[in-house]
Design a protein around this motif. Sequence first.
Motif, PDB file in Angstrom:
ATOM      1  N   TRP A 145     -20.669  22.656   1.850  1.00 25.51           N
ATOM      2  CA  TRP A 145     -21.376  21.985   0.753  1.00 25.51           C
ATOM      3  C   TRP A 145     -22.194  22.989  -0.053  1.00 25.51           C
ATOM      4  CZ3 TRP A 145     -24.081  18.037   4.528  1.00 25.51           C
ATOM      5  CH2 TRP A 145     -23.123  17.098   4.971  1.00 25.51           C
ATOM      6  N   HIS A 195     -26.188  11.467  -0.306  1.00 22.85           N
ATOM      7  CA  HIS A 195     -25.799  12.319   0.815  1.00 22.85           C
ATOM      8  C   HIS A 195     -24.268  12.389   0.881  1.00 22.85           C
ATOM      9  CE1 HIS A 195     -25.349  13.813   4.907  1.00 22.85           C
ATOM     10  NE2 HIS A 195     -26.630  14.119   4.898  1.00 22.85           N
ATOM     11  N   LYS A 239     -22.188  12.954   3.106  1.00 18.77           N
ATOM     12  CA  LYS A 239     -21.507  12.362   4.250  1.00 18.77           C
ATOM     13  C   LYS A 239     -21.884  10.889   4.445  1.00 18.77           C
ATOM     14  CE  LYS A 239     -20.442  13.558   9.033  1.00 18.77           C
ATOM     15  NZ  LYS A 239     -20.847  14.476  10.116  1.00 18.77           N
ATOM     16  N   LYS A 284     -26.185   7.989   1.657  1.00 21.67           N
ATOM     17  CA  LYS A 284     -27.562   7.502   1.506  1.00 21.67           C
ATOM     18  C   LYS A 284     -28.151   8.030   0.197  1.00 21.67           C
ATOM     19  CE  LYS A 284     -31.612   6.010   3.233  1.00 21.67           C
ATOM     20  NZ  LYS A 284     -31.957   4.767   3.890  1.00 21.67           N
ATOM     21  N   ARG A 287     -43.051  19.904   4.383  1.00 22.63           N
ATOM     22  CA  ARG A 287     -41.770  19.315   3.953  1.00 22.63           C
ATOM     23  C   ARG A 287     -40.879  20.335   3.277  1.00 22.63           C
ATOM     24  NH1 ARG A 287     -42.931  13.300   1.540  1.00 22.63           N
ATOM     25  NH2 ARG A 287     -44.009  12.573   3.390  1.00 22.63           N
ATOM     26  N   LYS A 312     -39.440  22.547   5.906  1.00 21.11           N
ATOM     27  CA  LYS A 312     -38.475  21.816   6.750  1.00 21.11           C
ATOM     28  C   LYS A 312     -37.133  21.664   6.038  1.00 21.11           C
ATOM     29  CE  LYS A 312     -38.532  17.314   6.987  1.00 21.11           C
ATOM     30  NZ  LYS A 312     -39.133  15.984   7.213  1.00 21.11           N
ATOM     31  N   TRP A 313     -37.200  21.234   4.774  1.00 15.92           N
ATOM     32  CA  TRP A 313     -35.930  20.974   4.079  1.00 15.92           C
ATOM     33  C   TRP A 313     -35.201  22.260   3.719  1.00 15.92           C
ATOM     34  CZ3 TRP A 313     -33.397  16.804   4.793  1.00 15.92           C
ATOM     35  CH2 TRP A 313     -34.074  15.604   5.036  1.00 15.92           C
ATOM     36  N   ARG A 315     -35.296  24.930   5.563  1.00 15.37           N
ATOM     37  CA  ARG A 315     -34.729  25.364   6.847  1.00 15.37           C
ATOM     38  C   ARG A 315     -33.419  24.618   7.144  1.00 15.37           C
ATOM     39  NH1 ARG A 315     -38.473  23.410  10.592  1.00 15.37           N
ATOM     40  NH2 ARG A 315     -37.148  21.616  11.001  1.00 15.37           N
ATOM     41  N   ARG A 316     -33.477  23.288   7.055  1.00 15.48           N
ATOM     42  CA  ARG A 316     -32.290  22.491   7.383  1.00 15.48           C
ATOM     43  C   ARG A 316     -31.151  22.699   6.397  1.00 15.48           C
ATOM     44  NH1 ARG A 316     -34.583  16.404   7.985  1.00 15.48           N
ATOM     45  NH2 ARG A 316     -35.510  16.498  10.047  1.00 15.48           N
ATOM     46  N   ASN A 336     -29.432  26.126   6.197  1.00 18.49           N
ATOM     47  CA  ASN A 336     -28.540  26.267   7.350  1.00 18.49           C
ATOM     48  C   ASN A 336     -27.226  25.499   7.110  1.00 18.49           C
ATOM     49  OD1 ASN A 336     -27.758  27.118   9.857  1.00 18.49           O
ATOM     50  ND2 ASN A 336     -28.977  25.610  10.979  1.00 18.49           N
ATOM     51  N   ASP A 337     -27.316  24.320   6.512  1.00 25.08           N
ATOM     52  CA  ASP A 337     -26.121  23.516   6.247  1.00 25.08           C
ATOM     53  C   ASP A 337     -25.228  24.104   5.157  1.00 25.08           C
ATOM     54  OD1 ASP A 337     -26.635  21.641   8.157  1.00 25.08           O
ATOM     55  OD2 ASP A 337     -27.438  20.126   6.795  1.00 25.08           O
ATOM     56  N   CYS A 376     -31.800  10.579   5.654  1.00 25.63           N
ATOM     57  CA  CYS A 376     -30.404  11.012   5.481  1.00 25.63           C
ATOM     58  C   CYS A 376     -29.381   9.901   5.746  1.00 25.63           C
ATOM     59  CB  CYS A 376     -30.094  12.176   6.408  1.00 25.63           C
ATOM     60  SG  CYS A 376     -30.997  13.671   6.003  1.00 25.63           S
ATOM     61  N   ASP A 403     -27.933  20.267  10.175  1.00 30.19           N
ATOM     62  CA  ASP A 403     -29.190  20.708  10.795  1.00 30.19           C
ATOM     63  C   ASP A 403     -30.249  19.650  10.506  1.00 30.19           C
ATOM     64  OD1 ASP A 403     -31.597  21.821  11.503  1.00 30.19           O
ATOM     65  OD2 ASP A 403     -31.135  23.805  10.723  1.00 30.19           O
ATOM     66  N   SER A 416     -33.132  19.583  12.391  1.00 33.66           N
ATOM     67  CA  SER A 416     -34.196  20.039  13.291  1.00 33.66           C
ATOM     68  C   SER A 416     -35.585  19.597  12.829  1.00 33.66           C
ATOM     69  CB  SER A 416     -34.148  21.562  13.409  1.00 33.66           C
ATOM     70  OG  SER A 416     -34.248  22.152  12.131  1.00 33.66           O
TER      71      SER A 416
END
Lengths: 126, 153
Positions: A53, A69, A71, A74, A93, A96-97, A99-100, A103-104, B37, B65, B67
């Motif tokens: 993605w 989203h 997948k 949402k 926040r 966090k976002w 980081r996630r 990674n994705d 999500c 991810d 986490s």
Amino acid sequence: MRHILIIATVFFTASAQAETPRDFLQRFEKEAGAAASPERGARFFTTKQGGEWSCSSCHTGTPTQAGRHAKTDKAITPLAPAANAERFTDAARVDKWFRRNCNDTLNRVCSAQEKADVIAWLLSLK
Amino acid sequence: MKKSACCLAFAILSLPALAGNYAVPKNAAFEEECASCHMAFPPQMLHADSWRAMMGNLSRHFGSDASLDEKRRTAIADFLVVNANGRKTGNTRDTAGKPLLRITETERFVRKHREISAATWQRASIKSPANCVACHRQAAAGNYDEHAIQIPK
């Protein structure tokens, strides 16, 4: 002495929260040691960077609009601060976002330069 | 006499409301972290072991991810485990003995959806078996009652 350190840490942490999008832009520019480029941010955001993605897969290529989203389908509220005043106002926040989602989409963490570029582009959208 | 008749009437009246009752208990952290999500899947739909396993591997959450910091992770895991219901779901482990991670893999889910063809699941209006609300229009309120189902074209 130890108490003073703890108090100083608490103050420093508190002052680093409840920020504006421009504060984050400055923070990441400072970390990168270079000015941000909105054009580079736009390219980074809308093209795949190694993962399945891109950012725009969920946030759309026009992030003043709501996304979905990729997948789960949402609904995702707009990412550009001009369209959504809640974005980039909370350090926990934001971290966090990044980081996630880095990674994705990249299978690694984003560099400070990449984050600064993306925020600069998002801030340029009206 | 009057009291017991009253109780009986109340019990009968509450039956339709109890059927398909999967209301998600209020939890701000679960709402913010999980439902940003995907829909807030009812904790009752998996066994406590499944929630424990899932919450122990959030950086690889079905390909994404998800986490969290440790404080939030344990708070949400506790919430899910307390509200889990393994008894209702049927089998709780796969053939290798590992806890099931998908609600759609539980015996109860498979049995309840055995009449749904692969082509129906793939409709653009449905997309995936995880999209409960496509057919269970009142899923957000915890109502999965079969009388409330409307399968979209």
